[in-house]
Design a protein around this motif. Structure first.
Motif, PDB file in Angstrom:
ATOM      1  N   ALA A 156       0.838  -1.205   0.000  1.00  0.00           N
ATOM      2  CA  ALA A 156       0.000   0.000   0.000  1.00  0.00           C
ATOM      3  C   ALA A 156       0.872   1.253   0.000  1.00  0.00           C
ATOM      4  N   GLY A 157       1.944   1.242   0.774  1.00  0.00           N
ATOM      5  CA  GLY A 157       2.848   2.378   0.795  1.00  0.00           C
ATOM      6  C   GLY A 157       3.547   2.581  -0.528  1.00  0.00           C
ATOM      7  N   MET A 158       3.938   1.480  -1.160  1.00  0.00           N
ATOM      8  CA  MET A 158       4.583   1.568  -2.465  1.00  0.00           C
ATOM      9  C   MET A 158       3.659   2.212  -3.486  1.00  0.00           C
ATOM     10  N   LEU A 159       2.395   1.850  -3.468  1.00  0.00           N
ATOM     11  CA  LEU A 159       1.429   2.439  -4.400  1.00  0.00           C
ATOM     12  C   LEU A 159       1.231   3.930  -4.113  1.00  0.00           C
ATOM     13  N   SER A 160       1.317   4.310  -2.855  1.00  0.00           N
ATOM     14  CA  SER A 160       1.185   5.720  -2.490  1.00  0.00           C
ATOM     15  C   SER A 160       2.343   6.533  -3.069  1.00  0.00           C
ATOM     16  N   LEU A 161       3.554   5.989  -3.000  1.00  0.00           N
ATOM     17  CA  LEU A 161       4.710   6.686  -3.562  1.00  0.00           C
ATOM     18  C   LEU A 161       4.633   6.746  -5.080  1.00  0.00           C
ATOM     19  N   VAL A 162       4.142   5.681  -5.701  1.00  0.00           N
ATOM     20  CA  VAL A 162       3.970   5.676  -7.158  1.00  0.00           C
ATOM     21  C   VAL A 162       3.013   6.789  -7.578  1.00  0.00           C
ATOM     22  N   ALA A 163       1.904   6.921  -6.842  1.00  0.00           N
ATOM     23  CA  ALA A 163       0.934   7.963  -7.165  1.00  0.00           C
ATOM     24  C   ALA A 163       1.565   9.345  -7.050  1.00  0.00           C
ATOM     25  N   ALA A 164       2.365   9.559  -5.996  1.00  0.00           N
ATOM     26  CA  ALA A 164       3.030  10.851  -5.825  1.00  0.00           C
ATOM     27  C   ALA A 164       4.007  11.129  -6.962  1.00  0.00           C
ATOM     28  N   THR A 165       4.703  10.084  -7.410  1.00  0.00           N
ATOM     29  CA  THR A 165       5.674  10.241  -8.494  1.00  0.00           C
ATOM     30  C   THR A 165       5.000  10.697  -9.776  1.00  0.00           C
ATOM     31  N   PHE A 166       3.868  10.102 -10.105  1.00  0.00           N
ATOM     32  CA  PHE A 166       3.184  10.467 -11.344  1.00  0.00           C
ATOM     33  C   PHE A 166       2.543  11.848 -11.260  1.00  0.00           C
ATOM     34  N   ILE A 167       2.038  12.212 -10.092  1.00  0.00           N
ATOM     35  CA  ILE A 167       1.489  13.558  -9.942  1.00  0.00           C
ATOM     36  C   ILE A 167       2.595  14.590 -10.123  1.00  0.00           C
ATOM     37  N   GLU A 168       3.777  14.311  -9.554  1.00  0.00           N
ATOM     38  CA  GLU A 168       4.910  15.232  -9.701  1.00  0.00           C
ATOM     39  C   GLU A 168       5.353  15.333 -11.153  1.00  0.00           C
ATOM     40  N   GLN A 169       5.406  14.201 -11.847  1.00  0.00           N
ATOM     41  CA  GLN A 169       5.868  14.203 -13.232  1.00  0.00           C
ATOM     42  C   GLN A 169       4.891  14.914 -14.165  1.00  0.00           C
ATOM     43  N   ARG A 170       3.636  14.970 -13.782  1.00  0.00           N
ATOM     44  CA  ARG A 170       2.643  15.647 -14.614  1.00  0.00           C
ATOM     45  C   ARG A 170       2.443  17.107 -14.204  1.00  0.00           C
ATOM     46  N   SER A 171       3.243  17.573 -13.254  1.00  0.00           N
ATOM     47  CA  SER A 171       3.128  18.970 -12.843  1.00  0.00           C
ATOM     48  C   SER A 171       3.472  19.880 -14.019  1.00  0.00           C
ATOM     49  N   PRO A 172       2.677  20.909 -14.267  1.00  0.00           N
ATOM     50  CA  PRO A 172       2.914  21.768 -15.434  1.00  0.00           C
ATOM     51  C   PRO A 172       4.102  22.697 -15.291  1.00  0.00           C
ATOM     52  N   ALA A 173       4.556  22.975 -14.070  1.00  0.00           N
ATOM     53  CA  ALA A 173       5.657  23.926 -13.873  1.00  0.00           C
ATOM     54  C   ALA A 173       6.570  23.436 -12.758  1.00  0.00           C
ATOM     55  N   PRO A 174       7.874  23.707 -12.874  1.00  0.00           N
ATOM     56  CA  PRO A 174       8.820  23.276 -11.842  1.00  0.00           C
ATOM     57  C   PRO A 174       8.677  24.078 -10.560  1.00  0.00           C
ATOM     58  N   VAL A 175       9.042  23.447  -9.467  1.00  0.00           N
ATOM     59  CA  VAL A 175       9.046  24.104  -8.161  1.00  0.00           C
ATOM     60  C   VAL A 175      10.449  23.953  -7.583  1.00  0.00           C
ATOM     61  N   ARG A 176      10.968  24.998  -6.963  1.00  0.00           N
ATOM     62  CA  ARG A 176      12.293  24.928  -6.370  1.00  0.00           C
ATOM     63  C   ARG A 176      12.359  23.783  -5.367  1.00  0.00           C
ATOM     64  N   PRO A 177      13.496  23.028  -5.367  1.00  0.00           N
ATOM     65  CA  PRO A 177      13.620  21.878  -4.468  1.00  0.00           C
ATOM     66  C   PRO A 177      13.327  22.204  -3.014  1.00  0.00           C
ATOM     67  N   LEU A 178      13.887  23.314  -2.523  1.00  0.00           N
ATOM     68  CA  LEU A 178      13.686  23.671  -1.122  1.00  0.00           C
ATOM     69  C   LEU A 178      12.229  24.001  -0.845  1.00  0.00           C
TER      70      LEU A 178
END
Length: 312
Positions: A156-178
């Motif tokens: 379940a945790g692995m699937l949660s991280l996968v979901a976060a990864t795809f949401i981040e990759q589909r973000s329309p604009a970059p955000v500063r790391p900090l």
């Protein structure tokens, strides 16, 4: 430089499973996670404010997206990893189950990001899955005191991280790391504080092991693990970065055997060897990724946003 960052990422991410074990006996899961992120947010918020760029204030929509990424990659992922370890699942096995992430990502990366893994990469990913299966079944057979459903918790945790990864990759604009790490950690602090208050576990113990584990998790797992995860994601792409997850189990298993005396059986060694072969197969050459229009991997500008690590 990328090789060095990859090695550091594996070590920092694996440290999260070890840190979870260190803190598991000192306090409840919610207590440990609450203070981990409260302290981290208390440090990051003023630093992010002082170092902010003029006119670069993110919109409410961007902040909301980052909050969701943080809740999934830190809240959902870490809560399940810690819970599995407290239930008695070995750190190495937890890391190996988490290592199935590359196969799930590869199955979704084409439809969601327009990036098609090659036949060689698919072979490596399936090989890695077999290694996960071998070790998980071996550990479940040897550790009869752990309920069978406990091995589903890390999934379940692995699937949660996968979901976060795809949401981040589909973000329309970059955000500063900090800025990204600050939003993620603040979101996690709110989530875990609410959970700790609801379960009566907000008061931290005075025992040194608790604070040692907390410091370990802040420095290595969150700042190192999650920071390098998003950094490498921008440099290498989804498939190759997630293939590194197959390396977490060998590192964590050896670490757990040395520090906690966890069993390291021939079956475990065989499964971990298969996982290593999977990484070599996937990373043998740079994949020819053709991101779909709008996919973040197509952007030449590196984007790194720590959401989690560690890992656990």
């Amino acid at each position: 430089m990328t090789v060095v960052l990859s090695v550091l990422f594996v070590l920092c991410w694996a440290s999260g499973f070890v840190g979870a074990k260190l803190g598991a006996g000192a306090a409840p899961v919610t207590t440990l996670l609450m203070w981990r992120f409260l302290l981290l947010a208390a440090v990051l918020l003023p630093v992010a404010w002082v170092t902010r760029k003029r006119g670069s204030r993110p919109s409410g929509r961007v902040l909301g997206r980052q909050a969701v990424i943080g809740a999934l990659s830190q809240g959902g992922y870490l809560l399940t990893v810690y819970a599995a370890i407290q239930l008695g699942v070995n750190t190495g096995t937890t890391a190996l189950i988490d290592g199935m992430q590359p196969l799930v990502v590869a199955a979704l990366v084409g439809p969601l990001l327009g990036v098609s893994p090659s036949g060689r990469q698919w072979l490596g990913l399936v090989t890695g899955f077999l290694g996960v299966l071998v070790v998980t079944l071996g550990d479940a057979s040897a550790n009869g005191s752990v309920p069978w459903w406990a091995y589903l918790v890390p999934f379940a945790g692995m699937l949660s991280l996968v979901a976060a990864t795809f949401i981040e990759q589909r973000s329309p604009a970059p955000v500063r790391p900090l800025a990204g790490l600050t939003v993620h950690s603040t979101t996690s602090a709110v989530v875990f504080t609410a959970l700790a208050l609801a379960t009566g576990g907000a008061v931290p113990p005075a025992d040194p092991p608790f604070w040692i584990a907390t410091g370990w998790l802040i420095a290595l797992s969150t700042l190192g693990g999650y920071g390098l995860y998003w950094t490498l994601l921008a440099r290498l792409g989804v498939t190759r970065v997630n293939a590194l997850m197959f390396l977490m189990a060998p590192v964590t298993s050896v670490w757990g055997a040395v520090m906690f005396g966890e069993p390291f059986t021939p079956v475990t060694a065989a499964g971990l060897t298969v996982g290593l072969l999977a990484v070599v197969t996937v990373a043998h050459r740079r994949p020819r990724e053709q991101p779909a229009a709008g996919a973040r991997e197509k952007r030449p500008r590196p984007v790194s946003r720590p959401a989690g690590g560690p890992a656990a």
